[in-house]
Design a protein around this motif. Structure first.
Motif, PDB file in Angstrom:
ATOM      1  N   VAL A  67       0.893  -1.178   0.000  1.00 33.15           N
ATOM      2  CA  VAL A  67       0.000   0.000   0.000  1.00 33.15           C
ATOM      3  C   VAL A  67       0.924   1.220   0.000  1.00 33.15           C
ATOM      4  O   VAL A  67       1.397   1.669   1.046  1.00 33.15           O
ATOM      5  CB  VAL A  67      -0.939  -0.006   1.218  1.00 33.15           C
ATOM      6  CG1 VAL A  67      -1.881   1.193   1.179  1.00 33.15           C
ATOM      7  CG2 VAL A  67      -1.731  -1.309   1.274  1.00 33.15           C
ATOM      8  N   GLN A  68       1.192   1.736  -1.183  1.00 37.51           N
ATOM      9  CA  GLN A  68       2.309   2.684  -1.300  1.00 37.51           C
ATOM     10  C   GLN A  68       1.921   4.138  -1.087  1.00 37.51           C
ATOM     11  O   GLN A  68       2.797   5.004  -1.051  1.00 37.51           O
ATOM     12  CB  GLN A  68       2.993   2.525  -2.657  1.00 37.51           C
ATOM     13  CG  GLN A  68       2.148   2.984  -3.830  1.00 37.51           C
ATOM     14  CD  GLN A  68       2.902   2.908  -5.152  1.00 37.51           C
ATOM     15  OE1 GLN A  68       3.993   2.355  -5.218  1.00 37.51           O
ATOM     16  NE2 GLN A  68       2.311   3.453  -6.197  1.00 37.51           N
ATOM     17  N   GLY A  69       0.643   4.416  -0.927  1.00 38.66           N
ATOM     18  CA  GLY A  69       0.232   5.794  -0.704  1.00 38.66           C
ATOM     19  C   GLY A  69      -1.153   5.830  -0.105  1.00 38.66           C
ATOM     20  O   GLY A  69      -1.855   4.811  -0.036  1.00 38.66           O
ATOM     21  N   ALA A  70      -1.557   7.035   0.355  1.00 44.74           N
ATOM     22  CA  ALA A  70      -2.881   7.169   0.965  1.00 44.74           C
ATOM     23  C   ALA A  70      -3.373   8.603   0.811  1.00 44.74           C
ATOM     24  O   ALA A  70      -2.584   9.532   0.629  1.00 44.74           O
ATOM     25  CB  ALA A  70      -2.844   6.784   2.443  1.00 44.74           C
ATOM     26  N   ILE A  71      -4.691   8.733   0.893  1.00 39.66           N
ATOM     27  CA  ILE A  71      -5.317  10.051   1.002  1.00 39.66           C
ATOM     28  C   ILE A  71      -5.643  10.260   2.483  1.00 39.66           C
ATOM     29  O   ILE A  71      -6.458   9.534   3.055  1.00 39.66           O
ATOM     30  CB  ILE A  71      -6.628  10.133   0.193  1.00 39.66           C
ATOM     31  CG1 ILE A  71      -6.411   9.773  -1.284  1.00 39.66           C
ATOM     32  CG2 ILE A  71      -7.244  11.532   0.333  1.00 39.66           C
ATOM     33  CD1 ILE A  71      -5.746  10.813  -2.118  1.00 39.66           C
ATOM     34  N   GLN A  72      -4.999  11.230   3.097  1.00 39.07           N
ATOM     35  CA  GLN A  72      -5.289  11.624   4.477  1.00 39.07           C
ATOM     36  C   GLN A  72      -6.455  12.615   4.432  1.00 39.07           C
ATOM     37  O   GLN A  72      -6.424  13.597   3.692  1.00 39.07           O
ATOM     38  CB  GLN A  72      -4.040  12.244   5.107  1.00 39.07           C
ATOM     39  CG  GLN A  72      -4.282  13.190   6.260  1.00 39.07           C
ATOM     40  CD  GLN A  72      -4.967  12.541   7.461  1.00 39.07           C
ATOM     41  OE1 GLN A  72      -4.797  11.359   7.732  1.00 39.07           O
ATOM     42  NE2 GLN A  72      -5.759  13.332   8.189  1.00 39.07           N
ATOM     43  N   VAL A  73      -7.485  12.351   5.263  1.00 34.47           N
ATOM     44  CA  VAL A  73      -8.735  13.114   5.153  1.00 34.47           C
ATOM     45  C   VAL A  73      -9.029  13.908   6.427  1.00 34.47           C
ATOM     46  O   VAL A  73      -9.049  13.347   7.530  1.00 34.47           O
ATOM     47  CB  VAL A  73      -9.909  12.156   4.851  1.00 34.47           C
ATOM     48  CG1 VAL A  73     -11.219  12.933   4.749  1.00 34.47           C
ATOM     49  CG2 VAL A  73      -9.648  11.397   3.558  1.00 34.47           C
ATOM     50  N   GLY A  74      -9.275  15.183   6.248  1.00 36.47           N
ATOM     51  CA  GLY A  74      -9.655  16.053   7.362  1.00 36.47           C
ATOM     52  C   GLY A  74     -11.162  16.145   7.511  1.00 36.47           C
ATOM     53  O   GLY A  74     -11.890  16.089   6.517  1.00 36.47           O
ATOM     54  N   CYS A  75     -11.615  16.287   8.747  1.00 38.66           N
ATOM     55  CA  CYS A  75     -13.060  16.322   9.027  1.00 38.66           C
ATOM     56  C   CYS A  75     -13.506  17.606   9.710  1.00 38.66           C
ATOM     57  O   CYS A  75     -14.707  17.847   9.839  1.00 38.66           O
ATOM     58  CB  CYS A  75     -13.448  15.161   9.927  1.00 38.66           C
ATOM     59  SG  CYS A  75     -13.251  13.577   9.143  1.00 38.66           S
ATOM     60  N   ASP A  76     -12.558  18.376  10.211  1.00 39.29           N
ATOM     61  CA  ASP A  76     -12.865  19.662  10.838  1.00 39.29           C
ATOM     62  C   ASP A  76     -11.634  20.541  10.629  1.00 39.29           C
ATOM     63  O   ASP A  76     -10.693  20.131   9.929  1.00 39.29           O
ATOM     64  CB  ASP A  76     -13.239  19.498  12.316  1.00 39.29           C
ATOM     65  CG  ASP A  76     -12.155  18.800  13.123  1.00 39.29           C
ATOM     66  OD1 ASP A  76     -10.990  18.735  12.652  1.00 39.29           O
ATOM     67  OD2 ASP A  76     -12.449  18.331  14.233  1.00 39.29           O
TER      68      ASP A  76
END
Ligand SMILES: [Zn+2]
Length: 298
Positions: A67-76
């Protein structure tokens, strides 16, 4: 229960009280995928229990299993600010920023929704922020007056995504018809992702017709998730993505335990059983679709 098969950063230190509770232990690492993919939705700032895992360690553990990458997601605002810092610190991350649909009524109640949306737009200008999300509608947790603020916030996020040319990452909980209606009324951005796709074949057909992406999480591996597997089986292959939504939604057979990006291979293998694809071909397709949805990590 011994958790020594979990990647090192996810192991409870000896003597920690949590180590005695196997339900809170991170699951063992899966067999690596033959072709690397990306986790389309994770929350690296959400801690699970006492174990704190840094961004680099989390991505090292993910990379070790393909799993070579990711989308980091903000919620606030706080997690969206964290997201910008994280994507600057680790090249394996791209980011998404937004006020979550269940947080929008809280900001509105304090009279702070407009200023929060203005800051989200500023944060979204960073070149490694590629999506506005998670935004959308949640009829499970928000009710009554809060729904008007939620709808307003969703419309505003759609507008920001379109003006900045960013992908829209949608949170849709018990609100399929209304999410589709708002997208149609506002005019959908060029790239739309249904994060943690929770629809059935009908919503999959709508996504196929509109060219919207369906991002499948660990929920599709659950025994009672026949509707999700039916949706995946008819989803246009160029529109499917994979994600964890970690630390939530841990795939079968570890449901209820904490989740992390290194768990993606369990879900991908389950997806390959449904689509009857060769595993390597499915991984390659998921990776290509991810880059089409968010642009290149390079
Ligand atoms: Zn999420």
């Amino acid at each position: 229960m011994c958790n020594s098969l979990a990647p090192a950063p996810y192991r409870a230190s000896s003597g920690a009280t949590e180590a005695s509770d196997s339900r809170k232990e991170y699951p063992p690492a899966p067999e690596p995928l033959p072709v690397p993919v990306m986790d389309n939705h994770t929350h690296l700032d959400f801690r699970h229990g006492l174990i704190e895992v840094g961004v680099a360690d989390a991505m090292d553990a993910a990379e070790a299993v393909g799993v070579q990458g990711a989308i980091q997601v903000g919620c606030d605002l706080e997690s969206s600010r964290f997201t910008v810092q994280a994507v600057q610190a680790d090249a394996r991350l791209l980011g998404a920023v937004a006020i979550h649909p269940n947080d929008a009524p809280i900001y509105a109640g304090r009279g702070e929704l407009e200023s929060a949306l203005a800051e989200i737009e500023e944060l979204a200008a960073h070149p490694r922020i590629r999506a506005i999300g998670e935004t959308g509608l949640d009829f499970f947790r928000t009710h009554g007056e809060g729904l008007a603020h939620q709808r307003y916030s969703f419309r505003r996020h759609i507008d920001i995504a379109k003006r900045l040319g960013l992908t829209l990452q949608i949170h849709d909980r018990d609100a399929h018809d209304d999410v589709v209606q708002v997208l149609k009324e506002e005019g959908a951005p060029e790239r739309v992702v249904f994060h943690c796709f929770s629809g059935d074949e009908e919503l999959a057909r709508i996504c196929n017709e509109n060219g919207w992406y369906m991002s499948f999480a660990g929920t599709m591996t659950f025994k009672n998730a026949g509707n999700l597997r039916a949706a995946l089986s008819i989803a246009e292959p160029s529109r499917i993505l994979v994600e964890t939504d970690s630390p939530f939604l841990t795939p079968h057979p570890y449901r209820g335990r904490p989740n992390a990006s290194y768990m993606v291979p369990y879900t991908v293998r389950s997806m390959a059983e449904v689509t009857e694809d060769d595993l390597s071909e499915l991984c390659a397709r998921l990776a290509e679709n991810t880059v089409n949805a968010y642009g290149s990590w390079g």
